[in-house]
Design a protein around this motif. Sequence first.
Motif, PDB file in Angstrom:
ATOM      1  N   ILE A   2      -3.039   8.878  -0.624  1.00  0.00           N
ATOM      2  CA  ILE A   2      -1.685   8.859  -0.068  1.00  0.00           C
ATOM      3  C   ILE A   2      -1.733   8.827   1.454  1.00  0.00           C
ATOM      4  CG2 ILE A   2       0.398  10.261   0.209  1.00  0.00           C
ATOM      5  CD1 ILE A   2       0.049  11.141  -2.707  1.00  0.00           C
ATOM      6  N   ARG A   3      -2.590   9.649   2.040  1.00  0.00           N
ATOM      7  CA  ARG A   3      -2.686   9.684   3.508  1.00  0.00           C
ATOM      8  C   ARG A   3      -3.062   8.311   4.071  1.00  0.00           C
ATOM      9  NH1 ARG A   3      -5.676  14.618   2.266  1.00  0.00           N
ATOM     10  NH2 ARG A   3      -4.305  16.427   2.611  1.00  0.00           N
ATOM     11  N   ASP A   4      -3.873   7.582   3.335  1.00  0.00           N
ATOM     12  CA  ASP A   4      -4.278   6.253   3.801  1.00  0.00           C
ATOM     13  C   ASP A   4      -3.106   5.280   3.899  1.00  0.00           C
ATOM     14  OD1 ASP A   4      -6.916   7.021   4.044  1.00  0.00           O
ATOM     15  OD2 ASP A   4      -7.532   6.210   2.100  1.00  0.00           O
ATOM     16  N   LEU A   5      -2.000   5.613   3.226  1.00  0.00           N
ATOM     17  CA  LEU A   5      -0.847   4.716   3.198  1.00  0.00           C
ATOM     18  C   LEU A   5       0.299   5.167   4.111  1.00  0.00           C
ATOM     19  CD1 LEU A   5      -0.701   4.088  -0.665  1.00  0.00           C
ATOM     20  CD2 LEU A   5      -1.592   2.531   1.082  1.00  0.00           C
ATOM     21  N   VAL A   6       0.144   6.304   4.785  1.00  0.00           N
ATOM     22  CA  VAL A   6       1.246   6.860   5.584  1.00  0.00           C
ATOM     23  C   VAL A   6       1.740   5.867   6.635  1.00  0.00           C
ATOM     24  CG1 VAL A   6       1.827   8.591   7.324  1.00  0.00           C
ATOM     25  CG2 VAL A   6       0.717   9.289   5.206  1.00  0.00           C
ATOM     26  N   ASP A   7       0.819   5.238   7.358  1.00  0.00           N
ATOM     27  CA  ASP A   7       1.234   4.314   8.413  1.00  0.00           C
ATOM     28  C   ASP A   7       1.998   3.118   7.851  1.00  0.00           C
ATOM     29  OD1 ASP A   7       0.118   5.932  10.326  1.00  0.00           O
ATOM     30  OD2 ASP A   7      -1.738   4.775  10.511  1.00  0.00           O
ATOM     31  N   GLU A   8       1.675   2.738   6.616  1.00  0.00           N
ATOM     32  CA  GLU A   8       2.334   1.579   6.008  1.00  0.00           C
ATOM     33  C   GLU A   8       3.752   1.878   5.558  1.00  0.00           C
ATOM     34  OE1 GLU A   8       0.131  -0.622   3.081  1.00  0.00           O
ATOM     35  OE2 GLU A   8      -1.785   0.056   3.879  1.00  0.00           O
TER      36      GLU A   8
END
Length: 264
Positions: free
Chosen positions: A119-125
Amino acid sequence: MTVEATIIETLKEIEKDYNVQVLYACESGSRAWGFPSKDSDFDVRFIYVHTPHDYLVIDPMGVGKRRDVIELPINDKLDVVGWELTKALKLFRKGNPPLLEWINSGIVYYEKFSTMNQIRDLVDEIFLPTSAIYHYLNMARKNFREFLQGDTVKIKKYFYVLRPILASRWIEQFNEFPPLEFQELLQGVVPDGEIKDEITVLLQRKMAGDELDLEPKIHVINDFLAHELERLETYAKSLDLKVEDPTPKLNVVFKNTLQEVWRS
């Protein structure tokens, strides 16, 4: 038993009682924001997942009697609330600020499996400045109107307006989700000068344990807040940002989690 140990024990009991797996648990609220009061409780927030069997039905979680929230009765110390994973992912898809605060909390009580890292890997997206800034401005406006209009005010309530205002300024300046810690917000978006000095004194008093009950309102801070509410509202209206639909990637996170958690 320490409070942290009590929290872990509570989460284990939830797993057993509800036949779920807790993926993540953190602190939310004033402790995570860096300005708890002496009598502040522990606002524990967690994300959990059911078994695959529980998802293989025609009604999704959150429909009818299939609750997607676990809430325990508040006791003297703990306020414990959890969101089911699909609920959390659907809110994450909308850039839900309270959920993003959970994800960014500096006080993590429990984390297991790889779900949160995915989930953290997608925060910027998924981050939507418009959604986040309106969330914080609505919070600031409500608290400003409710708590800070009299000649005397509960001084500690200033923080419940200052924090969302500073969070909004962070979004404006850095185009990213703001940190939770009030001190970091203050240093990052308020220049040196009278306003910062007044806020710093207030913060020092609160952290020292002063009651900060009814006192004459602080005009320089009130004026600052009123000005920023109007200015940031205008800024928010100028935003017209969209993000690519992250649903396919969130479906992968959900499927990966079921496989990882329940593969035994």
